[in-house]
Design a protein around this motif. Structure first.
Motif, short mmCIF file in Angstrom:
data_model
loop_
_atom_site.label_atom_id
_atom_site.label_comp_id
_atom_site.label_asym_id
_atom_site.label_seq_id
_atom_site.Cartn_x
_atom_site.Cartn_y
_atom_site.Cartn_z
N GLU A 96 3.56 -14.62 -10.35
CA GLU A 96 3.82 -16.04 -10.69
C GLU A 96 4.50 -16.79 -9.56
O GLU A 96 4.28 -17.99 -9.37
CB GLU A 96 4.74 -16.12 -11.90
CG GLU A 96 4.02 -16.05 -13.21
CD GLU A 96 4.98 -16.02 -14.39
OE1 GLU A 96 6.09 -16.57 -14.28
OE2 GLU A 96 4.60 -15.43 -15.41
N GLU A 97 5.39 -16.10 -8.82
CA GLU A 97 6.29 -16.83 -7.92
C GLU A 97 5.95 -16.75 -6.44
O GLU A 97 6.33 -17.64 -5.67
CB GLU A 97 7.72 -16.29 -8.07
CG GLU A 97 8.36 -16.57 -9.40
CD GLU A 97 9.80 -16.03 -9.43
OE1 GLU A 97 10.51 -16.14 -8.42
OE2 GLU A 97 10.17 -15.46 -10.47
N ALA A 98 5.27 -15.66 -6.00
CA ALA A 98 5.19 -15.40 -4.56
C ALA A 98 4.35 -16.43 -3.82
O ALA A 98 3.27 -16.82 -4.28
CB ALA A 98 4.64 -14.00 -4.32
N VAL A 99 4.83 -16.84 -2.64
CA VAL A 99 4.05 -17.75 -1.78
C VAL A 99 3.45 -17.03 -0.57
O VAL A 99 2.65 -17.61 0.15
CB VAL A 99 4.91 -18.96 -1.31
CG1 VAL A 99 5.17 -19.90 -2.47
CG2 VAL A 99 6.21 -18.51 -0.65
N CYS A 100 3.86 -15.77 -0.32
CA CYS A 100 3.18 -14.97 0.70
C CYS A 100 2.55 -13.77 -0.01
O CYS A 100 2.79 -13.55 -1.20
CB CYS A 100 4.16 -14.50 1.79
SG CYS A 100 5.39 -13.32 1.21
N ASP A 101 1.73 -13.00 0.71
CA ASP A 101 1.15 -11.80 0.10
C ASP A 101 2.20 -10.69 0.04
O ASP A 101 3.20 -10.73 0.76
CB ASP A 101 -0.08 -11.36 0.90
CG ASP A 101 -1.28 -12.30 0.66
OD1 ASP A 101 -1.14 -13.24 -0.15
OD2 ASP A 101 -2.33 -12.09 1.29
N TRP A 102 1.95 -9.69 -0.79
CA TRP A 102 3.02 -8.74 -1.08
C TRP A 102 2.48 -7.42 -1.61
O TRP A 102 1.30 -7.31 -2.00
CB TRP A 102 3.99 -9.34 -2.11
CG TRP A 102 3.30 -9.93 -3.33
CD1 TRP A 102 2.78 -11.19 -3.44
CD2 TRP A 102 3.03 -9.28 -4.58
NE1 TRP A 102 2.22 -11.37 -4.69
CE2 TRP A 102 2.36 -10.22 -5.40
CE3 TRP A 102 3.30 -8.01 -5.09
CZ2 TRP A 102 1.95 -9.91 -6.70
CZ3 TRP A 102 2.90 -7.69 -6.38
CH2 TRP A 102 2.22 -8.66 -7.18
N GLY A 103 3.39 -6.45 -1.60
CA GLY A 103 3.16 -5.18 -2.29
C GLY A 103 4.51 -4.72 -2.80
O GLY A 103 5.55 -5.24 -2.37
N VAL A 104 4.51 -3.78 -3.72
CA VAL A 104 5.79 -3.24 -4.19
C VAL A 104 5.75 -1.71 -4.12
O VAL A 104 4.70 -1.09 -4.26
CB VAL A 104 6.14 -3.68 -5.64
CG1 VAL A 104 6.05 -5.18 -5.79
CG2 VAL A 104 5.26 -3.00 -6.66
N TYR A 105 6.91 -1.14 -3.90
CA TYR A 105 7.06 0.31 -3.94
C TYR A 105 7.41 0.75 -5.34
O TYR A 105 8.16 0.06 -6.06
CB TYR A 105 8.22 0.76 -3.04
CG TYR A 105 7.99 0.64 -1.56
CD1 TYR A 105 7.52 1.71 -0.81
CD2 TYR A 105 8.27 -0.55 -0.90
CE1 TYR A 105 7.34 1.60 0.56
CE2 TYR A 105 8.09 -0.67 0.47
CZ TYR A 105 7.62 0.41 1.19
OH TYR A 105 7.44 0.29 2.55
N TYR A 160 5.95 -14.29 8.34
CA TYR A 160 5.26 -13.16 7.70
C TYR A 160 4.10 -13.58 6.81
O TYR A 160 4.19 -14.54 6.05
CB TYR A 160 6.25 -12.31 6.88
CG TYR A 160 7.16 -11.52 7.79
CD1 TYR A 160 6.71 -10.35 8.39
CD2 TYR A 160 8.42 -11.99 8.13
CE1 TYR A 160 7.51 -9.63 9.27
CE2 TYR A 160 9.23 -11.29 9.01
CZ TYR A 160 8.76 -10.11 9.58
OH TYR A 160 9.55 -9.43 10.46
N TRP A 161 3.04 -12.80 6.93
CA TRP A 161 1.92 -12.87 5.98
C TRP A 161 2.28 -12.12 4.69
O TRP A 161 2.02 -12.60 3.58
CB TRP A 161 0.67 -12.25 6.62
CG TRP A 161 -0.36 -11.72 5.67
CD1 TRP A 161 -0.85 -12.35 4.56
CD2 TRP A 161 -1.04 -10.46 5.76
NE1 TRP A 161 -1.81 -11.55 3.95
CE2 TRP A 161 -1.93 -10.39 4.66
CE3 TRP A 161 -0.98 -9.39 6.65
CZ2 TRP A 161 -2.76 -9.28 4.45
CZ3 TRP A 161 -1.81 -8.29 6.44
CH2 TRP A 161 -2.69 -8.24 5.35
N ALA A 162 2.90 -10.93 4.86
CA ALA A 162 3.11 -10.06 3.70
C ALA A 162 4.43 -9.31 3.79
O ALA A 162 4.90 -9.01 4.89
CB ALA A 162 1.96 -9.06 3.59
N VAL A 163 4.99 -9.02 2.63
CA VAL A 163 6.23 -8.24 2.54
C VAL A 163 6.07 -7.17 1.46
O VAL A 163 5.37 -7.38 0.47
CB VAL A 163 7.44 -9.15 2.18
CG1 VAL A 163 7.79 -10.07 3.34
CG2 VAL A 163 7.21 -9.95 0.91
N LEU A 164 6.73 -6.03 1.68
CA LEU A 164 6.66 -4.92 0.73
C LEU A 164 8.05 -4.72 0.13
O LEU A 164 9.02 -4.45 0.85
CB LEU A 164 6.15 -3.65 1.42
CG LEU A 164 4.82 -3.83 2.19
CD1 LEU A 164 4.36 -2.49 2.78
CD2 LEU A 164 3.72 -4.41 1.29
#
Ligand code: DOR
Ligand code: ZN
Length: 361
Positions: free
Chosen positions: A67-76, A39-43
């Motif tokens: 601070e911690e993520a190694v992939c791209d992300w979003g949050v709900y 994965y590139w990104a996780v939500l």
């Protein structure tokens, strides 16, 4: 060896844990698992402690992921039974969407009052997705709101033939909906429960062979838009307790389970790419940055061995299954971040894809 190149895989439904549930897993461990899964990104879903239902909790989660993520992300952001609609305008610009839990599951979030659901639909700004946990008879109640407001609604982890029926009719009606199905609802049934015990407990629960057939038909004919893992790590102790926690990890097994479907002739490679990359990108308005793709060897088969997984609790409901598709490389913004063995990205290199003006680009 022919490698399939997938542009920017996105899992729009994960529970990364961290915060007050860091004993289960952390943003560091689970975003590394995401890279290993291709994965590139996780939500990330909002049913954390603290729940992501107000600005302080959101700020805390954004800071920790930053601070911690190694992939791209979003949050709900999460809808609350205590009516947090007054927060919506301030937060909607930094989140991927709103999650409404309309049926009970892990955590404290649950909105059962239809009048409150109406206020929530009215208040959430159009243009950012509403994702719903809605099972069975709850689906038509949500469809009423979609029909009335025209707000795009993603139906998470659809698991029964009945639900597929409601949503097939809604799609034919032209309602702005999208549909996600999990690998566990495609590959496991209630018949696996005696063998799996608590490791087969999740919400929605495992269903019948007939339901599974309806899901595969909907995957094959294009009704289903996304395969989402609903990655939900719990410790072995929590899953073997008298009252096991609901949820299973899935970030590292989703792609090879779909590779198995390709191998068996149930899915084309083109459809696989839509389900794990192109459709979630379209639904959430994401465009992978240049140099962002995954290379997978779909011919390479292996047996799922929990000790080889990066997800913190180190177990899988699919342990022992032979699957197809080994992730060889994951690239983000022109950098090799997973080389098939090692995670090469440093903590904090992942970006919030919904971090403000133009950030989703
Ligand atoms: O099985 C589940 N686990 N379903 C959910 O909806 C939540 C998740 C979790 O957070 O553990
Ligand atoms: Zn979930």
């Amino acid at each position: 060896m022919t490698l399939l190149t997938i542009p920017g895989m996105v899992d729009p439904h994960v529970h990364l844990r961290g915060l007050d549930w860091s004993h289960k897993a952390t943003f560091a461990s689970e975003t590394a698992a995401a890279l290993a899964g291709g994965y590139w990104a996780v939500l990330d879903m909002p049913n954390t402690p603290p729940p992501t239902i107000d600005r302080p909790a959101l700020a805390r989660k954004l800071a920790a992921l930053g601070e911690e993520a190694v992939c791209d992300w979003g949050v709900y952001f999460g809808a609350s039974q205590a009516d947090n609609t007054a927060e919506f305008a301030a937060v909607s610009g930094t989140v991927c969407g709103l999650k409404i839990y309309n049926n009970a599951t892990t955590g404290t979030l649950l909105v059962e009052d239809q009048a409150l659901r109406e206020r929530i639909y009215a208040a959430w700004p159009a243009g950012r997705v509403i994702a719903v946990h809605a099972e069975g008879e709850t689906i038509p109640r949500i469809l009423e709101l979609v029909r009335r407001t025209g707000k795009h609604t993603h139906f998470c982890h659809v698991s029964t033939a009945e639900e597929i029926g409601y949503l097939r009719a809604a799609r034919a009606e032209g309602l702005p909906i999208s549909i996600g199905v999990t690998p566990h609802h495609l590959y496991l049934t209630e018949d696996d429960l005696p063998r799996l015990g608590g490791f087969g407990w999740m919400k929605p629960e495992l269903k019948t062979r007939m339901d599974v057939e309806a899901l595969w038909a909907a995957v094959a004919d294009g009704l289903v838009d996304v395969i989402e893992s609903d990655h939900a790590p719990h410790t072995v102790a929590e899953k073997t307790a008298p009252q096991p926690a609901f949820g299973v990890p899935g970030l590292e097994t989703t792609l090879p389970l779909l590779g198995l479907a390709v191998h068996e002739g149930r899915l084309s490679e083109a459809r696989l790419v839509e389900l794990v990359a192109l459709n979630p990108q379209r639904i959430f308005g994401l465009h992978p940055p240049e140099g962002t793709y995954t290379r997978v060897d779909l011919a390479d088969s292996f047996v799922i061995i929990p000790a080889n997984l990066r997800t913190a609790p180190g177990w899988s409901p699919f342990a022992g299954m032979r699957v197809y598709g080994r992730v060889r490389e994951v690239w983000i913004r022109g950098r090799l971040v997973f080389d098939g063995t090692q995670v090469l990205a440093e903590p904090g290199s992942g970006r919030n894809l919904f971090g403000g003006e133009g950030a989703a680009g």
